[in-house]
Design a protein around this motif. Sequence first.
Motif, short mmCIF file in Angstrom:
data_model
loop_
_atom_site.label_atom_id
_atom_site.label_comp_id
_atom_site.label_asym_id
_atom_site.label_seq_id
_atom_site.Cartn_x
_atom_site.Cartn_y
_atom_site.Cartn_z
N THR A 117 -0.07 3.56 8.06
CA THR A 117 1.10 2.43 7.14
C THR A 117 2.53 3.08 7.53
O THR A 117 2.89 4.14 7.03
CB THR A 117 0.75 2.20 5.89
OG1 THR A 117 -0.65 1.94 5.97
CG2 THR A 117 1.55 0.96 5.54
N PRO A 118 3.53 2.12 8.01
CA PRO A 118 4.79 2.39 8.43
C PRO A 118 5.72 2.40 6.85
O PRO A 118 5.16 1.43 5.87
CB PRO A 118 5.45 1.51 9.17
CG PRO A 118 4.37 0.26 9.26
CD PRO A 118 3.14 0.86 8.78
N ALA A 119 6.54 3.20 6.76
CA ALA A 119 7.38 3.17 5.38
C ALA A 119 8.77 3.40 5.73
O ALA A 119 9.01 4.20 6.49
CB ALA A 119 6.93 4.04 4.43
N GLY A 140 0.75 -1.16 -0.05
CA GLY A 140 -0.05 -0.05 0.05
C GLY A 140 0.76 1.12 -0.07
O GLY A 140 0.24 2.31 -0.03
N ILE A 141 2.21 1.10 0.34
CA ILE A 141 3.01 2.09 0.03
C ILE A 141 3.63 2.30 -1.33
O ILE A 141 4.02 1.30 -1.83
CB ILE A 141 4.09 2.24 1.05
CG1 ILE A 141 3.61 2.33 2.63
CG2 ILE A 141 5.32 3.32 0.93
CD1 ILE A 141 3.30 3.72 2.98
N GLU A 142 3.32 3.30 -2.01
CA GLU A 142 4.05 3.73 -3.28
C GLU A 142 5.00 4.75 -3.51
O GLU A 142 4.81 5.67 -2.75
CB GLU A 142 3.04 3.94 -4.33
CG GLU A 142 1.77 2.61 -4.23
CD GLU A 142 1.11 2.43 -5.71
OE1 GLU A 142 1.60 3.02 -6.53
OE2 GLU A 142 0.33 1.42 -5.73
N VAL A 172 15.93 15.31 -7.34
CA VAL A 172 14.93 14.27 -7.25
C VAL A 172 13.83 14.48 -6.50
O VAL A 172 13.95 14.55 -5.25
CB VAL A 172 15.26 12.81 -7.35
CG1 VAL A 172 14.48 11.76 -7.67
CG2 VAL A 172 16.67 12.50 -8.10
N ALA A 173 12.71 14.54 -7.21
CA ALA A 173 11.40 14.58 -6.25
C ALA A 173 11.21 13.22 -5.87
O ALA A 173 10.97 12.38 -6.71
CB ALA A 173 10.18 15.47 -6.96
N VAL A 174 10.82 12.84 -4.62
CA VAL A 174 10.44 11.72 -4.07
C VAL A 174 9.13 11.81 -3.45
O VAL A 174 8.91 12.44 -2.36
CB VAL A 174 11.52 11.07 -2.97
CG1 VAL A 174 11.16 9.61 -2.55
CG2 VAL A 174 12.86 10.89 -3.74
N GLY A 175 8.12 11.08 -3.93
CA GLY A 175 6.68 11.08 -3.49
C GLY A 175 6.34 9.75 -2.56
O GLY A 175 6.60 8.82 -3.29
N VAL A 176 6.37 9.72 -1.40
CA VAL A 176 5.90 8.59 -0.76
C VAL A 176 4.54 8.33 -0.22
O VAL A 176 3.79 9.57 0.32
CB VAL A 176 6.65 8.37 0.75
CG1 VAL A 176 6.49 7.06 1.31
CG2 VAL A 176 8.26 9.02 0.55
N PHE A 177 3.64 7.57 -0.96
CA PHE A 177 2.09 7.81 -0.69
C PHE A 177 1.51 6.49 0.11
O PHE A 177 2.09 5.42 -0.19
CB PHE A 177 1.58 7.58 -2.33
CG PHE A 177 1.85 8.83 -3.12
CD1 PHE A 177 1.14 9.90 -3.00
CD2 PHE A 177 2.80 8.92 -3.71
CE1 PHE A 177 1.25 11.08 -3.83
CE2 PHE A 177 3.15 10.05 -4.62
CZ PHE A 177 2.46 11.12 -4.44
N ASN A 178 0.89 6.72 0.86
CA ASN A 178 0.00 5.82 1.48
C ASN A 178 -1.43 5.42 0.85
O ASN A 178 -2.33 6.13 1.19
CB ASN A 178 -0.03 6.05 3.01
CG ASN A 178 -1.06 4.85 3.85
OD1 ASN A 178 -1.00 3.70 3.24
ND2 ASN A 178 -1.16 5.26 4.83
N ARG A 179 -1.67 4.40 0.00
CA ARG A 179 -2.79 4.18 -0.44
C ARG A 179 -3.75 3.50 0.56
O ARG A 179 -5.10 3.47 0.35
CB ARG A 179 -2.85 3.20 -1.74
CG ARG A 179 -2.03 3.98 -2.71
CD ARG A 179 -1.86 3.21 -4.03
NE ARG A 179 -3.23 3.04 -4.79
CZ ARG A 179 -3.18 2.16 -5.94
NH1 ARG A 179 -2.15 1.62 -6.56
NH2 ARG A 179 -4.25 1.98 -6.56
#
Length: 502
Positions: free
Chosen positions: A448-450, A423-425, A436-443
């Motif tokens: 949710t831990p990442a 569920g983490i993307e 670099v843009a880094v997007g951390v998404f929780n679907r």
Amino acid sequence: MKPHRLSAFVLASILLSFVRLPAAGLDGVWRLDDPKPWGVKLHTFISLHTKDGALTGGVYPNGSGEIPIRSAREEAGETVFAMDWGWTFHVRPEGENLRVKVVYGDGKTSAGLAVPATAAELQPPVAIPLPAERVLPDNGLARTPPMGWNSWNHFAENVDERVVRETADAMVKSGMAAAGYVYINIDDTWEAGRDAKGEILTNSKFGDMKALADYVHSKGLKLGIYSSPGPLTCGGYTGSFGHEEQDARTYARWGIDYLKYDWCSAGRVYPNALLRAGYQKMGEALLSSGRPIVYSLCEYGMGDVWTWGPLVSGNLWRTTGDISDNWASMDHIGFNQGALAPFAGPGHWNDPDMLEVGNGGMTPTEYRTHFSLWCLLSAPLMAGNDLRTMSDETRDILSNREVIALDQDPLGREATRAFARGGIEVFTKPLVDGSVAVGVFNRNASDTPASFSWVDAGLTRRAVGIRDLWRHLDLPVSEGFAGTLPGHSCVILRVKPVGIIR
Ligand code: GLA
């Protein structure tokens, strides 16, 4: 046993006679008129056939192709039939006519008396030959994804000249213009047929398009409009079919800067093999109109439009069906675009549809995710809310310049998914300054831990600076990311790397 069997047969026959379909007097083609207060009359056609106790046929809403009947039943003296789009029709013959009530998916209803029509009225016009495919020149516009506002998501048919003027005012006053938003785009429902010379007319919601364009330009903004290669738009209004050059000249004369061109009823006239030629025709017309006009292709991603969109002078192309103002719709569209990244670049962009930020169907957290994802995807940023009444929170989401800078980065590289786990993307987007843009998404809907290293995310150089673009904070330099994301939230980082990781 014999008498028993007989009585069962009799009972079954009696029951069948009650539920028997269809009622008499339904057969034929019917026209249901929908007169609008702004001087336009829309029509829905209903075509019904009864045979061997079954009802078949379909409905043609506002000039669309047939939406077939899925199932039918008799209920309280009416014939009730269900169709795709979640619509249910209740019909009953009334004299020469057909009494109709429609129940829409959202529970709203409409009612009217349909009159007899002819099968010929259902037929689309004969196709007009389209140009042979050739490669059109780049129009030089939209070097970064276009930013602006579009009327459809919030106003639909309730857009008028006053809304457009007030939206232009609000665009400036809210600071959105200063944050980069430029286009004020009128979507469907401005049209009103043609005059004797074939000139497209505005309906009474729009008195003077040229004066409106002058007003929008006086605010330092640009005006966009909407049409279709078909005879009718998706809303059933007049399209550009057979009038492409004439319409492009009219738009130029009015001072239009952007055209969204929506396939709609063209699908009843041309096969999909002619999508490119259909869009090329208007592309040529815009190029010779004498005015720079951004060209937005709206055909929901059919025919791999991303492979030929730039060749018809298109600046952006829809990659999906329509977005709705809810998490499921946004999530489904936003997280399924990654494979199209190679097709985006300066002058030509994938368009996952307009923004829903501020329309009320998602939480502020979800809207931040929606906006962030669109910025990482180098998507056109068309606000779709009511700018005149938006909350400060909505304005702040739409105006986050650090996130907008990712969308507007001159390199024009669309983000790709580095990985998806539980569920983490994580998405990464290379930027012109080497960051670099880094997007951390929780679907997921829950916390949710990442945790991952920059190497896991595909970065090949060491991080020397990390900025959180929603908290507007520089973070301590680290080897990666670790944190717990609330449901449907995201963290958007700008990672400045230097040196090779060994
Ligand atoms: C289609 C488009 C929408 C909007 C409507 C207008 O559904 O995809 O974005 O333009 O038509 O009728």
